[in-house]
Every structure is written in C-alpha cells, then in structure tokens.
Design a protein around this motif. Structure first.
Motif, PDB file in Angstrom:
ATOM      1  N   ALA A 110      38.122  53.301  35.847  1.00 44.42           N
ATOM      2  CA  ALA A 110      38.546  52.368  34.801  1.00 44.42           C
ATOM      3  C   ALA A 110      39.843  52.837  34.143  1.00 44.42           C
TER       4      ALA A 110
ATOM      5  N   GLU B 240      28.003  50.194  36.983  1.00 40.14           N
ATOM      6  CA  GLU B 240      28.658  49.107  36.264  1.00 40.14           C
ATOM      7  C   GLU B 240      28.499  49.270  34.756  1.00 40.14           C
ATOM      8  N   GLU B 241      27.371  49.842  34.325  1.00 36.90           N
ATOM      9  CA  GLU B 241      27.156  50.041  32.892  1.00 36.90           C
ATOM     10  C   GLU B 241      28.172  51.028  32.329  1.00 36.90           C
ATOM     11  N   HIS B 242      28.436  52.090  33.061  1.00 40.53           N
ATOM     12  CA  HIS B 242      29.456  53.047  32.617  1.00 40.53           C
ATOM     13  C   HIS B 242      30.837  52.403  32.621  1.00 40.53           C
ATOM     14  N   ALA B 243      31.109  51.589  33.643  1.00 36.33           N
ATOM     15  CA  ALA B 243      32.419  50.934  33.717  1.00 36.33           C
ATOM     16  C   ALA B 243      32.625  49.985  32.540  1.00 36.33           C
ATOM     17  N   ARG B 244      31.572  49.227  32.194  1.00 32.67           N
ATOM     18  CA  ARG B 244      31.693  48.307  31.050  1.00 32.67           C
ATOM     19  C   ARG B 244      31.904  49.070  29.747  1.00 32.67           C
ATOM     20  N   GLU B 245      31.176  50.176  29.575  1.00 34.04           N
ATOM     21  CA  GLU B 245      31.339  50.958  28.356  1.00 34.04           C
ATOM     22  C   GLU B 245      32.739  51.563  28.286  1.00 34.04           C
TER      23      GLU B 245
ATOM     24  N   GLU C 294      35.451  50.266  29.639  1.00 28.81           N
ATOM     25  CA  GLU C 294      36.368  49.162  29.324  1.00 28.81           C
ATOM     26  C   GLU C 294      36.317  48.827  27.838  1.00 28.81           C
ATOM     27  N   ARG C 295      35.120  48.836  27.267  1.00 26.98           N
ATOM     28  CA  ARG C 295      34.996  48.532  25.832  1.00 26.98           C
ATOM     29  C   ARG C 295      35.707  49.594  24.991  1.00 26.98           C
TER      30      ARG C 295
END
Length: 725
Positions: free
Chosen positions: A537, A601-606, A608-609
């Motif tokens: 990311a 994907e959960e780590h990637a979303r976090e 990105e946030r």
C-alpha cells in the motif's frame, strides 16, 4: 477548577449550527458571533456544568458594522468564571498597531489569516490554559487579541523530497541498505530465539519414571563399581580375609548393563520426540510414556504480547520494513519445529563400548618369571653340597609357593558371577606359574650339575622369597590399575553425563516449548502477511502521499529556503511510517489471540485509511505536529530544533505590551481597545524545541508547548466598558 495544560482542545463553531454540550470534554474552544454569543448562553452553561469540560474559551468574531461601532453581547455565564473567557475578534486579518503610535499599518496578506493563526495557537492545550487564565483576570473576562507570531514549516518541495526518499527507504530493500546505519540482524535473530524462553530450572523428567530411573540406576551402578575397584586396588586384596573381591565382577556387569539401558531409553525418547515434532502421528502420550513432561501450554494472549513487543521494537530499530521482512520470515522458519535428528546422531556417538569387558591380567610377567626360573635352577644345581639339604627342601617349597601364588591370583580374577574359582584357575596357574619354576630347575639340574658355589644358594633363597612377595603384592596392584585404565570408567561416566545433558537439552529446548513455538511461528507468519500488505500500500501511494505538487509561490516563495534539514525531515517521515505500519497491523494481535488470522485485505484497508489520515494531517498541521498514530517523538524534536534555529522566533518572544503587533480589529475599532492598552496581559509561548536552540531561554514566563509550527507572543487587551451590551 482551571483549564489544564494537558487537556485536548475541542474546536466548536456555533456559527455553523448547534452542538451537543454533553458530549464535549477537555478544553473547548468555541467560535461564535460577537453579537449573538448571549443567545447561546444555555450552551455555555451546559459546557460549564459538564464535569468533563476543564475550560471554555469563546472567540467572538465581529460581523462588522458599517459605523465601526463595537458591540459585544457576551454570554453571561462566561463572566466572571475562573475557567472561562472571551476573546473578541474585530477583523480576521487585523492591523499592525503599536499602542503609543497613532498610526497603523496594513497587514501583508499571507497563506494564513490572523484569525487562523490565533486558532492554531489556541488549539495547543498549554496556550489555551494560559490565555483563559490571563483573560479571566481582565474586566468582563474579555479581551481583544494582538499577536506577534512566527511559523516554521517545511516547504512543499522539502517535504516531498523527504517523503519520496523515506518511502523508498522503508519499502525498498535495496534503498534501505544504502543508509549509513548497519542493520542489527544478529541482535534480531537472538531476540527471536529468546522470545520463547527456555526454563533452565524446571524439572523436565518425572521423578521415578522410566527415563529418570534408568539414569539414576546407571549413576548408582557406576559409583558402586568404581568403589569396588577402589577397594581391590590394594596389595593385600588377594588374601582370603579381603572380602570385597567377589563383588567386583557383578558390579562391573551391572554398571555396563545399566548404562546401556539408559542409552537405549534415551535413544527411544529422542526418536519419539523427533517423530512428534515432524508430524509423523506420534501422540504426545506416547512421547511422555517414559516419564517426560509434556509441552508447556501455549497461552495465545501471552504469545500475542510477546510477538507484538518483538515486532514493534525491531521495526523501529530496522526502520525499513523491506529489510525486516526477510529476517522476520527466517526467524519464523527457525521457530517452527525442526525435529532432533542431529541430537539422535550425536547420542549414537555416545553409546557405551560394545563387546566383552576387559579381563584382569593374572599371569606373571616375564620380568618376574625369568628371574624366578633362574633362582629355581640355581637351587637345583647345588646338588649334594653343604646346602644340598636346603635346596632339597626349598625347591619344592619354592615351586609350591610360586604355584600357590599363581593359583590364588587366577582364582581371584573377577567374573560376572563373582570370582573365577580354584577349579577354573588350576590349569592356567600350572601353565603360567608352575612351569617356569619346574622348567628352570630341571634345565639347570640336568646341565649344570653340582658346580655352583654354596653362597649362591643362600642368595637365591632370599631372592626367591622376595620375588614371591613382589608378585603377590605389587604385581596384583599393577594388574588392577592397568585393568581400571582399560575399563575407563571415567570415560563411561563422562559419556553418560553428556548423553543425559543432551536428552535434557532436547526436551528443554525443543519439546517443552514446542506448543508455544508453533503458536509464535504462526503469529510471525500473520505479522509478515500484514507488513507485506502495508508495504504494498505504501509503495502504491509513494507518488501521491502528500497530494499533487504545489504551485510556485504557495509556500511564500518560489522555491525552498537554503537550509540543511533534509536528513532530519527524512527521519521524521520514516518514523511516522514505522508508527503507521505498527498501527496498520493491529488486526494481527486479535487474530493471534483468537486463532483467526486477519485477511490480507483487512491490513491493506487499514493501511489505506491511515495513509489518508496522514495525508490530511500533513496538509492541515504540517510535519512538526505528530499524527494521531505517532508513538516516537525524538526525531521530530530534532527537526523542530533545526527549523526554529533558522527562524526569528526570538524577536517575537521578546515583544512587550508596547511593541508593534497584529491587532485583530479594524483601525476604526481602536477606540474600544486603546484606552486600556497599558493593562494588557501577555502570553508568550513556544515549542520546547526552541529552548535548546540558538535562541536560548532569555524570556520570562514562557509557556512551553508541545510539537507545533507556531510560536510567539499574544497581547490580550481589555475592552472599555461601553462596548458590552
């Protein structure tokens, strides 16, 4: 109760609508209309009645009257209250004004308005508390704000360059290795190994069980055999009254058998552990059957905390996710159960010596047999001389004594059942002990006749007695000591100790922590997945983390200033990326504890946030103010010190009441302000980084703030009574 220096400042703008006072906490900065503040008195009462609110500061902004009159309708509940105050703003840009000078100057427009800079200063808890304290002591707890402020920040080009290099350093393994510092790889490997500690004090064997019992019996048998050998190592040991002789043989046989039994059980134990660790369907009950304690229980919460401390500490020390990841994967592989094949091979080399035990040599040596044969022959050759009678009686007695000595020694030879005995000892005694005497006597008697002088007979008789005594005493001890060297009980005891130590080490280091190491390895695997997602990311956002490049002139100049702060800025961005990565992999800790790994994907979303939060934070507060997820501040303090050293903040902090400042009002509104200018209060404030810089600390009553891009002096002038309605 007064406003506290460490309370966070909540900014509320009543000009945009109502706000829930019950949900407010800490210090509250309220932006309100100067002519409508009294209409919001219920809101201010609710704030002051809220025990979670430590202070209230109303910034009353004048809407602007065509006649230039100042009209302020302050909320009645705000005055006089110790933890509440009102600051009146007549104009957002203000004017340059000195109280003793009737002339005013216009304020040069900058990127930040005067009101904006004031709010930026007041959102620091320490400045907020100092202003509330100063204004609450003025009439009506209201003041007009003047200010001499300095801002320091990175130019857009400086920040962008630091961002690009920091992201490359953090995400690219090749760029990470270019840095001046050497990666602490050896220390990290040691830290991974020590995370699951080995208890060197616990008992890994069940007392009295098979393996522990076999070792205890082997040690006892070796001690007993060694003691028996020590007791027979005496020149009187062959005599009938010395009774420890029959014990030696059985003691030796028992010691060899017990040592072999322990070695067999130890080999069996290691093989079972190896098969279990390699996943070959050997139950733990089978492994522990010989008396080994089972694996220590793995507590997920404990493993989670250990993994978290390890990753957070060493990511901060590596300061490069790309360089940490391969070492983290290598550490994970090292923590996975590997079996103990090498220990099994080493144990095989420590096996007891095979074959029959060495025998005690009880036949005479050539150095004894040859002289005695000569003596016997000399005595026999005396014939009918004056000593013939002595020879006639002494030769049979000599032969009998010599044969008896040999028979006694042969009979005392230890065996597995006790001693050899006289029946079994007679044939070798006749061969090795009788033949030398009779053979020498017969040979000399037939050849020499009676030609030997009588004196030689006396010497021969005395020598024969001495040789017999020497053979019985010294010869026995010499044979026993040679036998003990051949048995090598010290070597057997050493191999037994090393075998026991090897088994103990495998059980302690491989078997007992195996369950915790499996869970720890799984935790490192989840962390590796999370860090990889965060790295990807960051690599995708490397070009636009700070948004599009700014236009020339947006930072007050066409280009960055000439200053050497790139290394410090880069270190701050890297530190923020470390803290961002640590915050982004927080789902790992819950996954380790609950045994439900978080998806990539959960780590990637976090990630990105958090990147979006960081981007917004940099755009709003700059690099000197730590982002919400920041943990470490040392590098930011170094950068702040370098930036403030190059600014004129010292001049701003030295301003007094009569100095020219930016007064936030119109020139036509000075009538409401200037009359009481000599009663103004000053609030000087600056980040702590200024104190240690080249400006020193020459100013009295400076309020030291945290990390900020703004510092200077606020002049709080009371308003004349006629402006209040």
């Amino acid at each position: 109760m007064t406003a506290r220096r460490d309370d966070p400042v909540l900014v509320v703008d009543l000009r945009d609508g109502e706000c829930d006072a019950e949900r407010a906490e800490g210090a509250v900065l309220v932006l309100d209309d100067a002519e409508k503040a009294a209409d919001h008195d219920d809101f201010y009462q609710a704030l002051l009645g809220n025990p979670a609110v430590s202070g209230v500061l109303c910034v009353a902004v004048d809407g602007g009257n065509s006649d230039g009159a100042v009209r302020i309708r302050t909320a009645p509940s705000l005055a006089p209250v110790e933890r509440a105050a009102t600051v009146w703003i007549g104009h957002a840009e203000g004017i340059r004004w000195r109280p003793a000078d009737p002339l005013v100057r216009a304020v040069a427009r900058t990127e930040h308005s005067g009101l904006g800079q004031l709010i930026d200063a007041l959102i620091d808890p320490a400045v907020f508390a100092a202003v509330v304290k100063a204004v609450s002591a003025l009439p009506y707890s209201t003041a007009s704000a003047g200010m001499a402020l300095e801002r320091t920040s990175l130019h857009d080009a400086e920040l962008r360059r630091a961002q690009e290099e920091a992201i490359a350093w953090f995400t690219d393994p090749d760029a990470g290795r270019v840095g001046s510092r050497e990666l602490p790889r050896d220390e990290f490997r040691a830290a991974v190994r020590e995370t699951i500690e080995v208890d060197a004090a616990e008992d890994v064997l069940v007392p009295g069980a098979e393996l522990a019992g076999a070792h205890a019996r082997a040690v006892t048998a070796l001690n007993a055999a060694d003691h028996a050998l020590t007791r027979v190592d005496h020149f009187l040991a062959p005599l009938p009254k010395r009774r420890p002789r029959p014990v030696v043989g059985p003691a030796l046989a028992e010691a060899r058998a017990e040592v072999q039994d322990f070695h067999d059980k130890a080999t069996q134990q290691l093989q079972r552990i190896d098969e279990n660790l390699r996943g070959q369907r050997v139950d733990r009950d089978v492994v522990t059957r010989l008396g080994v304690r089972g694996p220590a229980p793995a507590r997920p919460r404990d493993i989670r905390d250990r993994t978290r401390r390890l990753v957070e500490e060493w990511l901060g020390r590596y300061r490069s996710m790309a360089c940490l990841l391969p070492d983290l994967d290598a550490g994970r592989v090292g923590q996975e159960p590997q079996g103990c094949a090498a220990a099994i091979a080493e144990l095989a080399d420590l096996a007891p010596l095979a074959g029959p035990a060495p025998r005690l040599a009880t036949w005479p040596s050539l150095s004894l047999a040859a002289p005695l044969a000569a003596v016997a022959g000399g005595l026999a050759a005396l014939g009918t001389s004056a000593l013939g009678v002595v020879a006639a009686f002494f030769v049979p007695l000599l032969a009998l004594a010599w044969f008896a000595a040999g028979l006694l020694l042969q009979a005392r030879q230890p065996t597995a059942a006790g001693e050899q005995g006289f029946a079994e000892a007679a044939p070798p005694a006749a061969l090795f002990w009788g033949l030398p005497v009779f053979g020498g006597w017969l040979l000399v008697f037939l050849v020499a006749g009676t030609g030997i002088p009588g004196v030689f007979g006396l010497v021969a008789a005395v020598l024969s007695v001495l040789l017999s005594a020497w053979t019985m005493g010294v010869g026995w001890r010499r044979s026993v000591r040679r036998w003990r060297r051949e048995l090598d009980f010290d070597g057997v005891r050493d191999r037994l100790a090393r075998a026991a130590q090897l088994v103990d080490g495998v059980i302690r280091a491989e078997w007992r922590p195996s369950a915790r190491r499996v869970l720890f390895a799984e935790g490192l695997r989840q962390v590796s997945i999370g860090l990889t997602a965060v790295r990807d990311a960051l690599a995708e956002r490397a070009a636009d983390l700070l948004g599009p490049p700014g236009k020339p002139g947006e930072n007050g100049s066409d280009g960055p200033p000439d200053r050497d702060i790139h290394q410090e800025a880069c270190e701050v961005v890297v530190t923020d990326l470390v803290d961002l990565a640590i915050a982004a992999i927080r789902p790992c800790w819950a996954g380790i504890e609950a045994d439900r790994p978080a998806a990539r994907e959960e780590h990637a979303r976090e990630a990105e946030r958090l990147l979006a939060v960081y981007r917004e934070h940099l755009g709003r507060y700059g690099l000197l103010v730590p982002p919400p997820f920041a943990r470490e501040r040392a590098h930011r303090a170094e950068l702040a010190a370098r930036l403030w050293d190059g600014s004129p903040v010292g001049d701003a902090l030295r301003c007094d009441v009569d100095a020219e400042m930016t007064q936030l009002c119109h020139a036509r509104q000075l009538g409401a302000v200037s009359a009481l200018a000599d009663r103004a209060e000053l609030v000087r404030f600056a980040p702590a980084a200024v104190r240690g810089g080249r400006h020193g600390d020459p100013w009295p009553a400076v309020t030291w703030t945290g990390d900020a891009e703004i510092a200077g002096t606020l002049r709080l002038v009371p308003l004349r009574e006629g402006v209040f309605q």
